[in-house]
Write a protein that holds these residues in place. Structure first.
Motif, mmCIF file in Angstrom:
data_model
loop_
_atom_site.group_PDB
_atom_site.id
_atom_site.type_symbol
_atom_site.label_atom_id
_atom_site.label_comp_id
_atom_site.label_asym_id
_atom_site.label_seq_id
_atom_site.Cartn_x
_atom_site.Cartn_y
_atom_site.Cartn_z
ATOM 1 N N ASN A 1 0.824 -1.205 0.000
ATOM 2 C CA ASN A 1 0.000 0.000 0.000
ATOM 3 C C ASN A 1 0.864 1.264 0.000
ATOM 4 N N ASN A 2 1.911 1.276 0.820
ATOM 5 C CA ASN A 2 2.778 2.450 0.891
ATOM 6 C C ASN A 2 3.583 2.646 -0.397
ATOM 7 N N LEU A 3 4.003 1.538 -0.994
ATOM 8 C CA LEU A 3 4.697 1.619 -2.275
ATOM 9 C C LEU A 3 3.758 2.132 -3.363
ATOM 10 N N ALA A 4 2.499 1.695 -3.324
ATOM 11 C CA ALA A 4 1.506 2.200 -4.265
ATOM 12 C C ALA A 4 1.352 3.708 -4.142
ATOM 13 N N GLU A 5 1.352 4.187 -2.911
ATOM 14 C CA GLU A 5 1.238 5.628 -2.689
ATOM 15 C C GLU A 5 2.429 6.380 -3.285
ATOM 16 N N THR A 6 3.635 5.804 -3.132
ATOM 17 C CA THR A 6 4.821 6.408 -3.738
ATOM 18 C C THR A 6 4.668 6.469 -5.254
ATOM 19 N N HIS A 7 4.188 5.377 -5.862
ATOM 20 C CA HIS A 7 3.972 5.366 -7.315
ATOM 21 C C HIS A 7 2.925 6.401 -7.718
ATOM 22 N N ARG A 8 1.920 6.582 -6.880
ATOM 23 C CA ARG A 8 0.900 7.596 -7.185
ATOM 24 C C ARG A 8 1.518 8.985 -7.223
ATOM 25 N N PHE A 9 2.391 9.267 -6.253
ATOM 26 C CA PHE A 9 3.077 10.557 -6.252
ATOM 27 C C PHE A 9 3.985 10.714 -7.475
ATOM 28 N N GLN A 10 4.489 9.569 -7.970
ATOM 29 C CA GLN A 10 5.335 9.587 -9.165
ATOM 30 C C GLN A 10 4.509 9.650 -10.454
ATOM 31 N N GLN A 11 3.184 9.672 -10.295
ATOM 32 C CA GLN A 11 2.237 9.662 -11.416
ATOM 33 C C GLN A 11 2.330 8.371 -12.231
ATOM 34 N N ARG A 12 2.715 7.300 -11.567
ATOM 35 C CA ARG A 12 2.747 5.970 -12.187
ATOM 36 C C ARG A 12 1.461 5.249 -11.763
ATOM 37 N N TYR A 13 0.359 5.704 -12.328
ATOM 38 C CA TYR A 13 -0.946 5.352 -11.801
ATOM 39 C C TYR A 13 -1.319 3.887 -12.037
ATOM 40 N N ILE A 14 -0.933 3.337 -13.156
ATOM 41 C CA ILE A 14 -1.282 1.936 -13.436
ATOM 42 C C ILE A 14 -0.588 1.010 -12.444
ATOM 43 N N GLU A 15 0.715 1.271 -12.189
ATOM 44 C CA GLU A 15 1.450 0.458 -11.212
ATOM 45 C C GLU A 15 0.876 0.640 -9.809
ATOM 46 N N ALA A 16 0.517 1.887 -9.489
ATOM 47 C CA ALA A 16 -0.054 2.164 -8.169
ATOM 48 C C ALA A 16 -1.369 1.411 -7.977
ATOM 49 N N GLU A 17 -2.232 1.447 -8.999
ATOM 50 C CA GLU A 17 -3.524 0.771 -8.894
ATOM 51 C C GLU A 17 -3.350 -0.718 -8.632
ATOM 52 N N LYS A 18 -2.444 -1.341 -9.357
ATOM 53 C CA LYS A 18 -2.216 -2.775 -9.176
ATOM 54 C C LYS A 18 -1.781 -3.090 -7.746
ATOM 55 N N LEU A 19 -0.855 -2.286 -7.214
ATOM 56 C CA LEU A 19 -0.360 -2.540 -5.861
ATOM 57 C C LEU A 19 -1.440 -2.294 -4.815
ATOM 58 N N TYR A 20 -2.286 -1.270 -5.037
ATOM 59 C CA TYR A 20 -3.391 -1.039 -4.110
ATOM 60 C C TYR A 20 -4.315 -2.259 -4.064
ATOM 61 N N PHE A 21 -4.636 -2.819 -5.225
ATOM 62 C CA PHE A 21 -5.508 -3.996 -5.260
ATOM 63 C C PHE A 21 -4.830 -5.206 -4.623
ATOM 64 N N ASP A 22 -3.517 -5.337 -4.855
ATOM 65 C CA ASP A 22 -2.774 -6.441 -4.212
ATOM 66 C C ASP A 22 -2.852 -6.329 -2.696
ATOM 67 N N ALA A 23 -2.710 -5.104 -2.187
ATOM 68 C CA ALA A 23 -2.789 -4.879 -0.731
ATOM 69 C C ALA A 23 -4.173 -5.197 -0.207
ATOM 70 N N ILE A 24 -5.212 -4.737 -0.933
ATOM 71 C CA ILE A 24 -6.594 -4.990 -0.514
ATOM 72 C C ILE A 24 -6.877 -6.483 -0.463
ATOM 73 N N ASP A 25 -6.383 -7.218 -1.462
ATOM 74 C CA ASP A 25 -6.603 -8.671 -1.482
ATOM 75 C C ASP A 25 -5.998 -9.344 -0.256
ATOM 76 N N LEU A 26 -4.840 -8.866 0.184
ATOM 77 C CA LEU A 26 -4.201 -9.455 1.357
ATOM 78 C C LEU A 26 -4.925 -9.085 2.641
ATOM 79 N N TRP A 27 -5.508 -7.898 2.698
ATOM 80 C CA TRP A 27 -6.217 -7.452 3.896
ATOM 81 C C TRP A 27 -7.582 -8.121 4.047
ATOM 82 N N ARG A 28 -8.117 -8.673 2.971
ATOM 83 C CA ARG A 28 -9.463 -9.272 3.050
ATOM 84 C C ARG A 28 -9.443 -10.556 3.893
#
Length: 222
Positions: free
Chosen positions: A195-222
């Motif tokens: 999740n934190n790495l996704a946020e870093t990618h979001r700040f880098q405007q690497r939105y596709i990579e960020a989205e994937k990591l956010y979903f990966d984090a959500i899947d683990l938290w479920r």
């Protein structure tokens, strides 16, 4: 808790209120109350313990430093940041006089003070402390230790606040591999770091990579 309270009563009545064993029990009660979420009681007991330890041993004693370190952490929890910083600095001063520079007790105070500065919004103050605690922990525990992972994550967060996003990304990636190695790929630490790495990618405007990591984090938290 009731046993510690009873022990405190016995020690105060038999040994007196200014005995080292009384101070020890007060500090233990503080730790216990903190673990139970009774933070105001923890502060009250630990303030008494700190006063007693200083009265008995003065300001240059390692037990004094450790009690002050505990109290600083409790102050941080309740938002008393100025008091927490003052105690962490006092703790660090004592430890640096009495312990080797690469002692783990020195490193943990570097780490906690860095966390405090991060919370206060002072990443410039936090970063050199992150560097120091990581260096000590790597020397003591090796590169594949939980302490090292915690230091990497904290440093990555600080670097993100400083706008040094590529460095932040690298530290998160190293921490991520470390968590997977220690805990396996489905541990909560893995999810948080994704999740934190996704946020870093979001700040880098690497939105596709960020989205994937956010979903990966959500899947683990479920």
């Amino acid at each position: 808790e009731s046993l510690y309270r009873r022990a405190l009563e016995i020690r105060e009545s038999t040994l007196g209120p200014n005995h080292p064993e009384t101070a020890y029990t007060l500090n233990a009660l503080g730790v216990l109350c903190h673990g139970q979420g009774k933070i105001n009681e923890a502060i009250s007991y630990t303030e008494r313990a700190a006063h007693l330890y200083k009265t008995i041993w003065g300001n240059s004693n390692i037990d004094v430093a450790r009690v002050l370190h505990n109290l600083a952490g409790y102050y941080r929890v309740v938002g008393k940041f100025y008091e927490a910083e003052r105690l962490y600095l006092e703790t660090l001063n004592i430890k640096q006089k009495l312990l080797p520079e690469n002692h783990p007790d020195v490193a943990i105070t570097y780490y906690q003070l860095a966390e405090l500065y991060k919370v206060q919004g002072f990443p410039q103050k936090a970063e050199p402390l992150c560097v120091k605690c990581l260096k000590i922990w790597e020397e003591i525990y090796g590169p594949d230790d939980i302490h090292v992972g915690n230091a990497l994550c904290l440093w990555a967060e600080v670097l993100k606040f400083l706008g040094r996003l590529e460095e932040s990304e690298n530290h998160y990636k190293r921490a991520l591999e470390l968590w997977k190695k220690i805990y396996g790929p489905e541990h909560p630490n893995v999810a948080t770091t994704l999740n934190n790495l996704a946020e870093t990618h979001r700040f880098q405007q690497r939105y596709i990579e960020a989205e994937k990591l956010y979903f990966d984090a959500i899947d683990l938290w479920r």
